[in-house]
Write a protein that holds these residues in place. Structure first.
Motif, PDB file in Angstrom:
ATOM      1  N   ARG A  55      -7.525  -4.456   1.062  1.00 15.91           N
ATOM      2  CA  ARG A  55      -7.758  -2.995   1.127  1.00 15.91           C
ATOM      3  C   ARG A  55      -6.775  -2.380   2.117  1.00 15.91           C
ATOM      4  NH1 ARG A  55     -11.748   0.401  -0.483  1.00 15.91           N
ATOM      5  NH2 ARG A  55     -12.981  -1.333  -1.303  1.00 15.91           N
ATOM      6  N   CYS A  56      -6.225  -1.201   1.687  1.00 15.90           N
ATOM      7  CA  CYS A  56      -5.237  -0.499   2.518  1.00 15.90           C
ATOM      8  C   CYS A  56      -5.960   0.390   3.539  1.00 15.90           C
ATOM      9  CB  CYS A  56      -4.329   0.368   1.645  1.00 15.90           C
ATOM     10  SG  CYS A  56      -3.280  -0.585   0.548  1.00 15.90           S
ATOM     11  N   LYS A  57      -5.224   0.630   4.622  1.00 11.12           N
ATOM     12  CA  LYS A  57      -5.740   1.535   5.651  1.00 11.12           C
ATOM     13  C   LYS A  57      -5.492   2.973   5.179  1.00 11.12           C
ATOM     14  CE  LYS A  57      -4.870  -1.629   9.468  1.00 11.12           C
ATOM     15  NZ  LYS A  57      -4.118  -1.843  10.739  1.00 11.12           N
ATOM     16  N   PHE A  93      -5.609  -0.678  -2.539  1.00 12.64           N
ATOM     17  CA  PHE A  93      -5.430  -2.103  -2.259  1.00 12.64           C
ATOM     18  C   PHE A  93      -3.940  -2.437  -2.352  1.00 12.64           C
ATOM     19  CE2 PHE A  93      -9.597  -1.615  -4.164  1.00 12.64           C
ATOM     20  CZ  PHE A  93     -10.407  -2.278  -3.253  1.00 12.64           C
ATOM     21  N   SER A  94      -3.552  -3.515  -1.620  1.00 13.99           N
ATOM     22  CA  SER A  94      -2.233  -4.118  -1.743  1.00 13.99           C
ATOM     23  C   SER A  94      -2.423  -5.437  -2.492  1.00 13.99           C
ATOM     24  CB  SER A  94      -1.572  -4.339  -0.390  1.00 13.99           C
ATOM     25  OG  SER A  94      -2.313  -5.277   0.368  1.00 13.99           O
ATOM     26  N   VAL A  95      -1.657  -5.663  -3.577  1.00 13.74           N
ATOM     27  CA  VAL A  95      -1.862  -6.817  -4.481  1.00 13.74           C
ATOM     28  C   VAL A  95      -0.732  -7.823  -4.263  1.00 13.74           C
ATOM     29  CG1 VAL A  95      -2.101  -7.611  -6.851  1.00 13.74           C
ATOM     30  CG2 VAL A  95      -2.951  -5.348  -6.199  1.00 13.74           C
ATOM     31  N   CYS A 141       0.849  -1.205   0.000  1.00 12.67           N
ATOM     32  CA  CYS A 141       0.000   0.000   0.000  1.00 12.67           C
ATOM     33  C   CYS A 141       0.870   1.234   0.000  1.00 12.67           C
ATOM     34  CB  CYS A 141      -0.883   0.011   1.246  1.00 12.67           C
ATOM     35  SG  CYS A 141      -2.151  -1.278   1.214  1.00 12.67           S
ATOM     36  N   LYS A 142       0.546   2.215  -0.771  1.00 12.94           N
ATOM     37  CA  LYS A 142       1.230   3.481  -0.891  1.00 12.94           C
ATOM     38  C   LYS A 142       0.209   4.580  -0.930  1.00 12.94           C
ATOM     39  CE  LYS A 142       5.396   1.984  -3.304  1.00 12.94           C
ATOM     40  NZ  LYS A 142       6.220   2.150  -4.525  1.00 12.94           N
TER      41      LYS A 142
END
Length: 2009
Positions: free
Chosen positions: A1397-1399, A1363-1365, A1357-1358
């Motif tokens: 899903r990213c925070k 999302f992180s994949v 995540c950035k």
């Protein structure tokens, strides 16, 4: 004598014996001396007793007054009278009794020899030598007696036929002779075909006998030439004899002379010279009477056999004692000295004669000799042959002689005749010409003056043919020329030839017959190839001349031979020949101390003058060897100056006295001069052919054009005429190429042909091609119309005679008219007392009767003299040969139409035939015969005789009138319709006479045909190497025209090409045949065809309907090898048979049979042509049969036997019983009684066939084939049994030895690189039938694949990501197959993704700003920059939105290449040595567009400086460069380069050779196309593509290509259900061909078709077939309409200055009238108005000619002029229309007045059927005739412009149609005109200027020259010819300026300085300026670095940063 005998006592005998041998005084005793009174006074004959011999001498001496005063000669004469010696010996009885009588004679005459010797010694002569004791016949002298005490030259002349038998007799005879040096000398001559001297005069007896016994001689061909041997003795041996010795020839002959010279002439000559002949003959083959008359004093010896010669030796010696004693006494005689005297002048010569005396037989015989012969005063015409003589000249006139040599021959004869006196009583001349045949030019009686003979000889021409028939010419002389000769005059025949006879009759036979008629023959052989031996046989005198040029002067040689004819009573015209007194002495140079002295002279050998030479050696002193003279050396031509050097070397001998001694020496002097070269004249063009056949199978015929280049002729270009096929021709045939010129001159030109070999229809044939034409002059011959003409005025011999002449037409000039000229003078007529009317009268008549083989023609004229009155006489003009015919006969005809006629048949000569003429004498009525016929008779046919029926036949006779055909037909003609072609052979094997017989044979056939345009038409073809069409079918329309053309058939010699003649008939004559008329070809030949197949050519015409008749002639000539071929002639003829003649003379016997054959081929007769029909009443036999009744027969049984025939198995005996059915016996039952087996059938023999082991065979097989006889019977009743040969085969096989094949091999490809599979190729070798066959199997295995490991990629995540994949990448192995066997292994990638899903965080408002950074100096970048990045927050993430450059610094400078200095060397072709300096400088270059990018660039600069080379050296080493194969290159090149020096330059040379690159084609085949089974397809196809390597060449470059080949294979498709086509309709509409319209419906119906079963038990094969049928509707007639003929014209607009006018007309097409376009005309319209453009109008012509007029189209068309385009009206003819005749009548009056009248012609025009027909009527109108005299005129042509001569012309006029018209002009005189004024001479001098090397002085002058054209009337003009001479002097050298340098200074805006170098060099006397520029950069001072700071500021210009700027340079 009785009283003397009584008184003898012993004392007297002793005294006698002592006194005989005693002293000289006591020769005779006293008793004898005193016996004078006792003896009677008359001379008494003594007996032969030896004791009384001395007493007899004494008695004879006492008979005279004083015995002591007698001379020894008188005593010997008295003694010879007293002794009886036999004159001749003939032995024809017992040889033993003859020997006894000889012994008695010897006993009585023993002391004769001694007594003679005593008597001679008494009178002062030497005593004889001692006698040799004899030992019989073989050893020495018998009884002491030897013959030959005096000097004798003894010669044996032996015949060569029986020489071996004569040897023994000759040896015995020599043994009995006293051979000594001063006594007897012996020599021997053998007479064979030629005389042979066995040995010369010898005096050693032993050597003579040994030579006679040792020699072996055999005469060739058994010839005995005694005359030649006597002539040899006369010429060679008689000279060598001793002066006062006796000459004796003993002729030993057993055969008469059968060849050579006359014996009697030689014997008579030798006897006159004092030679004694004694013939000894053996046998009955010798003419005794001849030798008796020729023997001296009639003494001879004859013996019947050779065995009887041994008894004749002693008798032969005693027979000649008397002659010997006379010879001993004759030595005492002394003859007087020779006396000389001169003869008077006779025949133009004076002779100096000498009379000498020769002792022969006790006498002095006088001999006369001619010492000198000088010419004395006489006329030229009498100096040679002024006596009466017949001179016959036989000249060769064959074609191979040529006009030049024939002219030399005529010149020789003319110059010889000029020395003769020609006249009727002196010399008469006749000329005979010969080639392949002989012809008489003129007779002896035709010309009687020298001028007329010379003019006749000048008019002689060459004959046709290339042979030499001398025998035929001599036969013609004997039969025709000598008939006119006088008996008493001498006859001389001169034959001039270039070789011996090669054709015709035998020459030797004819020459012998002429010599028997006392004709002397002089043969002159001319040329180097003459056979002297063959010509000497036929000649009396023979002369050989080496060259034809010397023949012109040979008449002097003939006159110098002193040929004169003496008329003798025995031999007329005997020829006396003496060689010319020619003597020439030649002395050679001194060689090795000797020099040769050569004496040349003529000598008579065998009646011909032969040249001889004698060589003598003479000593000499050698002078210095010095070849005096001049030698010329010609140098080569210089192409630049066009001059060559000619050097002359003069060598001479000089007496040099410069030193102390004078010496001879050689001096040489050189003279050199320059001469202009000769102009080389090249042939402008030349016809050539390629001598090699190209790969395409053709070769070219072309014109080669030539021109001069560099002093030689070279071909510039070619022009191809034709390509000729040459495949199938040999190398020898391809080389043959001939160019021939046609003989005929048509239209002022001759055709030129080229002949060569070319292939035609598969075979190589000789062809001819017309190439071009050549100009020629047409020379037409004048017609041969000879007329007799008589002079009306007396102009001959002092106005007392007038001449009767033959006149003929000749052309005085080549293109002039035919003029009648005087020819042969027939007779001179005295004309005194005759009037002018009588003189002009002449009447020519020809005799009808044939008297003594001649028909004479007369002319009736008036002749008279002054004293007499004028009267008519007949003068003979000519004599023609004729044939005496039969006597007149009478003939009575049978009763025809109630009359019996008596006819008289009279024969007359017409040409060479006797023609019958019939005249009616009586015509008597005759009664008709009563025709009584026989009474009728009956014949009964009964059943008892075994007949089927019983009936009565009644025979009765009935009268009938029958009319036969023609009784006396006008001619036996074949009155049918046909086209008849004759093909005649005219090859070299057929002579001219035989070809005439061949044409006569064809004329006989044509005479039997009804020739007419509607009947039989005739064409003729002759052939040899090439066929020739003489005339075609449509040329001649009557029989007389055809026969006249056939009598003049041309002939071309060559080989026999029958097939070419038949091909000519097919191509040229067959198309002109008449339809439905038979086409017949008659082929006549004497041999088989040399080339080609005539049978195949004839088959082509036979298929078209032609019929052939072939005639073969057997040629008896042995030189002809190819005789007639019966198989070939049968193949040509239509019915398979041919007519054959034994020779050309037997052709007439075949005429009727050939006519019959041709007539049958013509078919039905067209019309009957005949004379009168004959009718008669005959009795015709007829019969009448009554009703037939059937006879009943007893039907008994019969036994029928079926014999063994045609392979039957049994002989069957069948019993057949018969029954009666009311009409005949019918078989009731059959029963086989017996069967007997037939002999077995003969079958073929057994065979054994062996097949041995070979590559490809596994076993060796032995096959045994044999046949067995077997009986087979049919299943029918009764069964028929036959024998059959059944073939049986047994095979036995033996395995061949096994072959060891190679082991299996595996080839495996490795995995690696891009390969996805590996290939395993397994090669196996298997034995198949004894052969190792290679089999290949390939298997493919996929290569192992290493797949990557599984990877896990996490995308965290950035900022900005929701999302992180997480991605997991895994690989699996998978197999993939493209084709069968092509499978690969792949790594298949699989990706599994998962996301979270990213925070989310709250975004920061401010972003951190990073510090600024410096960029790196990249490649070639100019600056490095300090950049600051500015960030801003975008949706919670910091993003760069701007970048700013704070500062920039220079990058380190770029490294440029180092400076390079290159220097060139002085080589060949290089003039300057150049130094090149290359240096680089750095530079910053920035781009103009944004963003601006700056880069560092190295700029290249080059400076050159040159120094001139002093010498040129070229690198001549060869360099080879090889290009590589790769990419698209199909070939690689080998480039060879080298340099050569040319003048002051090095020229580079280069050669390139190309080689193809290797190509790898795909090995496997691919399937490209597959078709499926569709509608109507029986097969489906499979196309497979394979590739092969093939070489292709274009020019010199060859490449390898992979060529694709397609292989098609097909497979049967399953059959679809059968369907037929749909029906279709065809409409037939109205047209020109169809008069009705209807509809045809075509439909198809199915039908089942079954085939018959081939074998029993098999099913029948059936199939369904569609059968086509049609229906036709009712026919409707078409309406006939005619279209109205209309013409319409349409014009288009003017487009691009042109418009088109189209013409349309109406025609009917399918029943409709349609417009069609007739013509289109394109007309220029620029400059015309719109009205003129659209204007067109048709007009009709006013004149009506022949019922027709013209229609014209009027329109406007523009033409271009200088002012521009102008529109003009134009009129063009369009069509022709019918019209009525409206022409007015005409009156035409002839301008010429002929015979007092002029023609008045009235012409009227009448209209008939739309045509104007002209009718004219001619009337006469009177007029006056005015006589006009045309006088010649003289014209002087003045010297016009440039004329060379002033001409004086005489113009003669002649009267033509009442007017004087110019006839011809003649140049009388020529005067040279004054020379033309030419321009003056000029001298032009050039000065030395810049650019000029030499100073040239040109001298131009003109000379006058006369030129004449080469036409018949040359025109001469004067021309001024320009001549130029040049001389050059070199100019002085020029000094040029020194070199300068100009340098620009640095300053201002200049960034570099320029150095300009100016150089001056001399080029061809001009100083040329050369400029070189060099640039160098200027030094720059850059400013110091600066630092500028920009602080932070507030306000409007708010800045957040402080800026520091550093500026550096």
């Amino acid at each position: 004598l009785h009283q003397v005998r009584i008184k003898l006592d012993a004392e007297w005998r002793q005294q006698l014996s002592s006194n005989v041998v005693g002293s000289r005084d006591n020769v005779f005793p006293s008793f004898v001396k005193n016996s004078k009174k006792v003896m009677p006074s008359t001379a008494t004959k003594c007996s032969r007793a030896v004791l009384l011999l001395a007493l007899c001498i004494a008695v004879a001496a006492a008979a005279t007054d004083d015995a002591t005063e007698q001379t020894p000669e008188q005593m010997l004469e008295n003694m010879n009278d007293a002794i009886e010696v036999p004159d001749s010996i003939e032995l024809d009885g017992n040889p033993g009794a003859f020997a006894d009588s000889i012994n008695e004679i010897e006993a009585e005459d023993e002391g004769v020899d001694d007594l003679a010797a005593k008597a001679i010694s008494r009178h002062g002569h030497s005593s004889p030598k001692k006698r040799v004791a004899g030992r019989g016949l073989r050893g020495g002298c018998r009884k002491g007696i030897c013959v030959g005490t005096s000097t004798i030259d003894f010669t044996f002349l032996v015949d060569g036929k029986h020489f071996q038998r004569w040897r023994k007799f000759a040896a015995h005879l020599v043994n009995r002779l006293r051979v000594a040096r001063y006594r007897v000398r012996v020599n021997m001559i053998v007479a064979g075909t030629r005389p042979h001297l066995l040995f010369g005069f010898e005096s050693a007896k032993s050597s003579i006998i040994s030579k006679i016994r040792r020699t072996r001689y055999a005469s060739k061909a058994g010839n005995v030439a005694l005359g030649e041997a006597l002539y040899f003795y006369r010429r060679r041996i008689l000279r060598k004899g001793r002066r006062f010795s006796g000459k004796l020839i003993v002729v030993l002959a057993s055969v008469d002379s059968n060849s050579g010279r006359s014996v009697s002439n030689q014997v008579s000559y030798l006897t006159a010279k004092g030679v004694t002949f004694l013939p000894v003959m053996v046998g009955y083959d010798v003419s005794q009477a001849f030798w008796k008359s020729r023997a001296t004093a009639g003494k001879y010896v004859w013996v019947p056999k050779f065995s009887s010669l041994q008894f004749v030796v002693d008798a032969f010696i005693h027979m000649h004692i008397r002659w010997k004693m006379k010879m001993t006494m004759s030595s005492v005689l002394k003859c007087p000295k020779p006396v000389r005297y001169k003869t008077p002048c006779k025949h133009g010569f004076r002779k100096t004669m000498e009379i000498g005396f020769v002792k022969t037989l006790n006498k002095c015989n006088p001999i006369t000799k001619v010492i000198k012969r000088k010419s004395c005063g006489c006329e030229k015409s009498q100096c040679f042959a002024s006596q009466a003589m017949e001179l016959i000249l036989v000249m060769q006139a064959s074609q191979d002689l040529g006009e030049l040599h024939f002219g030399y021959e005529k010149q020789f004869i003319i110059s010889m005749i000029q020395k003769m006196k020609i006249g009727a009583k002196s010399v008469r001349v006749s000329v005979v010409l010969f080639s392949s045949r002989a012809s008489l030019a003129f007779r002896l009686t035709e010309y009687h003056s020298q001028s007329s003979v010379i003019t006749a000889i000048k008019g002689l021409k060459l004959m046709t043919g290339k042979h030499r028939a001398i025998g035929d010419a001599l036969l013609l002389v004997r039969e025709q020329v000598l008939t006119d000769s006088a008996e008493q005059s001498a006859k001389m025949l001169i034959v001039i030839t270039s070789g011996d006879s090669n054709y015709g009759r035998s020459v030797e036979v004819e020459s012998n017959r002429l010599q028997e008629m006392s004709v002397s023959i002089l043969v002159i052989g001319v040329g180097a190839d003459v056979n002297d031996a063959s010509l000497q046989v036929i000649s009396t005198v023979y002369i050989h001349i080496r060259t034809w040029i010397k023949l012109k002067y040979a008449y002097k040689y003939v006159l110098r031979m002193r040929i004169s004819f003496v008329a003798q009573p025995a031999v007329h015209g005997a020829l006396k020949i003496r060689c010319p007194k020619y003597r020439r002495v030649l002395v050679s140079k001194c060689v090795a101390g000797y020099k040769k002295r050569i004496v040349k002279f003529y000598k008579m050998v065998r009646n011909t003058c032969m040249p001889f030479k004698q060589v003598h050696k003479v000593r000499c002193t050698n002078p210095p060897v010095c070849k005096e003279g001049t030698k010329v050396h010609i140098g080569k031509c210089n192409p630049k100056t066009r001059l060559r050097v000619v050097t002359r070397v003069h060598t001479s001998k000089i007496h040099d006295c410069s030193h102390k001694k004078c010496v001879w020496r050689c001096s040489k002097r050189l003279v050199r001069r320059k001469q202009p070269c000769r102009k080389i004249r090249c042939i402008k063009r030349r016809l050539m052919i390629e001598k090699r056949c190209r790969k395409s199978g053709f070769r070219r015929i072309f014109w080669g054009f030539y021109s001069t280049t560099r002093g030689s002729c070279k071909r510039v270009r070619i022009k191809v005429i034709r390509k000729v096929p040459c495949s199938g021709c040999s190398k020898h045939q391809i080389r043959i190429f001939h160019i021939t010129v046609g003989r005929k001159c048509t239209g002022g030109s001759k055709a030129i042909y080229s002949s060569f070999y070319a292939s035609h229809k598969g075979r190589c044939s000789y062809q001819r091609l017309h190439v071009t034409k050549r100009r020629c002059v047409l020379k037409k011959r004048c017609p041969r119309k000879a007329r007799i003409q008589i002079e009306t005025q007396c102009l001959r011999k002092g106005s007392r005679y007038r001449g009767v002449y033959w006149t003929y037409l000749t052309r005085l000039q080549p293109a002039g008219p035919c003029v009648r000229v005087h020819g042969k003078l027939v007779r001179l007529i005295p004309c005194g007392g005759c009037t002018t009317k009588q003189r002009s009268y002449q009447h020519v008549t020809t005799g009808k009767a044939c008297k003594s083989g001649f028909i004479t023609s007369f002319v009736t004229v008036y002749q008279g003299e002054e004293s007499r009155r004028c009267h008519k006489t007949r003068v003979v003009i000519r004599k023609r040969n004729c044939k005496s015919c039969k006597k007149d006969t009478t003939k009575t005809t049978p009763c025809i139409r109630g009359y019996r006629r008596t006819i008289r048949i009279h024969f007359t000569v017409k040409g060479s035939k006797c023609v019958p003429h019939k005249t009616l004498i009586k015509k008597v009525k005759c009664g008709e015969e009563k025709h009584g016929c026989k009474p009728p008779r009956k014949v009964h046919t009964r059943c008892s005789a075994g007949h089927k029926y019983s009936y009565t036949t009644t025979y009765y006779y009935k009268k009938k009138k029958v009319c036969t055909g023609l009784v006396v037909p006008p001619s036996r003609t074949c009155s049918k319709v046909a086209d008849l072609v004759f093909v005649l052979d005219s090859s070299t094997s057929i002579h001219d006479a035989d070809f005439a017989k061949e044409s006569r044979f064809v004329q006989h056939i044509v005479r039997r045909m009804g020739v007419s345009p509607t009947g039989v038409r005739v064409a003729v073809v002759t052939y040899s190497t090439r066929p020739k069409l003489v005339f075609n079918l449509d040329k001649y329309k009557t029989k007389s025209q055809v026969l006249a053309a056939m009598s003049k058939l041309p002939r071309d010699e060559g080989i026999t090409m029958t097939y070419a003649a038949i091909d000519l008939v097919n191509s040229d004559i067959y198309p002109k045949r008449r339809a439905g008329v038979p086409f017949i070809v008659v082929v006549i030949t004497d041999g088989k065809s040399t080339m080609g197949d005539p049978v195949a050519s004839a088959k082509v015409l036979k298929k078209k309907g032609a019929r052939f008749v072939s005639v073969g002639i057997y040629n008896p000539d042995p030189s002809v090898t190819d005789k007639i071929n019966p198989a070939e002639l049968k193949g040509i003829s239509s019915k398979g048979r041919f007519w054959r003649a034994g020779n050309f003379n037997k052709l007439d016997s075949i005429v009727s049979s050939v006519v019959r054959e041709v007539c049958t081929d013509m078919g039905k007769s067209k019309s009957k042509s005949g004379g009168k029909r004959v009718c008669k009443i005959i009795c015709v036999k007829k019969r009448k049969i009554s009703a037939k009744k059937i006879c009943r027969k007893d039907c008994s049984s019969r036994t029928l036997i079926r014999h063994c025939k045609k392979h039957r198995a049994y002989r069957v005996f069948t019993r057949v019983t018969y029954r009666w059915n009311g009409k005949k016996c019918v078989p009731k039952s059959r029963k086989v009684i017996k069967k007997i087996r037939c002999p077995p059938r003969t079958c073929p023999k057994a065979k054994i066939i062996r097949k041995e082991c070979k590559p490809g065979r596994a076993k060796s097989v032995t096959t045994h084939i044999f046949y067995t006889s077997r009986v087979k019977c049919t299943m029918s009743l009764p069964p028929r049994c036959t024998q059959h040969c059944i073939k049986k085969v047994k095979r036995s096989a033996v395995p061949c030895k096994k072959i060891k094949c190679k082991g299996d091999k595996d080839h495996v490809t490795k995995c690696g690189g891009s390969r996805r599979y590996r290939v395993v190729v397994t090669i196996k070798y298997i034995q198949v039938k004894g052969v190792c066959k290679r089999r290949k199997t390939t298997k493919r295995y996929p290569c192992p694949v290493k797949c990557p490991k599984t990877q896990t990629i996490i995308r965290p995540c950035k900022k900005g990501r929701k999302f992180s994949v997480k991605s997991i990448i895994s690989y699996t192995v998978r197999r993939a197959c493209v084709h069968k066997g092509k499978c690969t292994v792949k790594c298949v990638r699989r990706v599994l993704r998962s996301r979270k899903r990213c925070k989310t965080r709250p975004p920061d408002r401010r972003c951190k700003q990073p510090p600024p950074f410096w960029t790196k100096c990249r490649k070639h970048s100019a600056y490095k920059y300090q950049i600051k990045a500015l960030y801003r927050n975008v949706r919670g993430t910091c993003v760069i939105y701007k970048r700013e450059t704070i500062a920039r610094l220079l990058c380190p400078p770029r490294k440029c290449p180092k400076t390079r200095v290159t220097k060139t060397k002085c080589t060949k072709g290089v003039r300057h040595k150049v130094t090149t300096t290359i240096f680089y400088s750095g530079k910053i270059v920035c781009s103009k567009k944004k963003p601006i990018v700056c880069r560092q660039v190295c700029t290249k600069r080059v400076t050159k400086s040159g120094v001139p080379c002093f010498h040129i050296v070229c690198d001549e080493a060869k360099k080879v460069k090889l290009t590589k194969c790769g990419g698209k290159r199909r070939y690689r090149s080998v480039i060879t380069t080298w340099n050569t020096r040319v003048g002051k330059k090095c020229r580079k040379h280069r050669t390139v050779k190309h080689y193809p690159c290797p190509v790898v084609c795909p090995k496997r085949s691919k399937t490209i196309k597959r078709t499926s089974c569709g509608k109507g397809r029986k097969y489906r196809t499979l196309t497979i593509a394979t590739s092969t390597v093939k070489k292709r060449c274009s020019g010199r470059i060859c490449t390898l290509h992979c060529i694709r080949k397609l292989i098609h294979s097909r497979v049967l498709c399953p059959k679809p259900p059968h369907r037929c086509r749909k029906p279709r309709k065809v409409h037939v509409r109205c047209s020109k061909k169809n008069s009705h319209s209807y509809i045809i419906t075509y439909y198809y119906v199915k039908k089942r078709v079954c085939h018959r079963a081939l074998k029993s038990g098999k099913a029948r094969r059936c199939k369904i077939v569609c059968v086509k049928k049609h229906k036709r509707s009712a026919r409707k007639p078409c309406k006939k309409r005619k279209c109205r003929y209309q013409l319409s014209y349409h014009t288009t607009k003017c487009v691009h200055n042109f418009r088109t006018i189209t013409t349309k007309y109406r025609t009917r097409v399918h029943g409709r009238c349609v417009w069609r376009r007739k013509s289109v005309r394109r007309v220029r319209c620029s400059g015309c108005s719109s009205h003129q453009i659209h204007y067109h109008k048709t007009t009709v012509g006013s004149k009506c000619k022949a019922g027709r007029t013209q229609t014209f189209l009027n329109f406007y068309e523009s033409r271009k002029y200088k002012t521009g385009w102008v529109c003009h009206k134009k009129k063009v003819q369009v069509s022709i229309i019918k019209c009525k005749c409206n022409r007015k009548p005409l009156l035409l009056l002839d301008k010429k007045c002929r015979k007092g009248y002029r023609k008045l012609t009235k012409v009227v025009f009448i209209d008939r059927g739309g045509k104007c027909i002209r009718k004219q009527t001619v009337t006469k109108k009177k007029c006056k005739i005015i006589k006009i005299h045309c006088d010649p005129a003289m014209i002087v042509k003045k010297c016009t412009k440039h004329a060379a001569y002033r001409l004086f012309l005489q113009i003669s006029y002649r009267l033509v149609d009442g007017k004087c018209r110019k006839h011809r002009t003649r140049i009388v005189k020529k005067q040279p005109c004054p020379p033309r004024r030419c321009p003056k001479a000029k001298t032009i001098r050039t000065k030395c200027k810049p650019g000029v090397v030499k100073r040239v002085t040109t001298h131009i002058f003109y000379t006058s020259h006369v030129r004449c054209t080469k036409s018949k009337r040359p025109r001469c003009t004067q021309h001024c010819i320009k001549k130029v001479k040049r001389s050059a002097v070199p100019c002085k050298k020029i000094k040029c300026k020194k070199d300068k340098d100009h340098v620009t200074k640095c300053g201002g805006s200049r960034r570099y300085r320029v150095v300009v170098t100016i150089k001056y060099t001399e080029v061809k006397g001009i100083c040329k300026k050369h400029k070189t520029t060099k640039r160098y950069p200027c030094p720059i001072k850059c400013p110091k670095t600066q630092v500028i700071r920009k602080p932070c500021s507030k306000g409007k210009s708010h800045s957040l940063f402080e800026v520091k700027s550093i500026i550096s340079y």
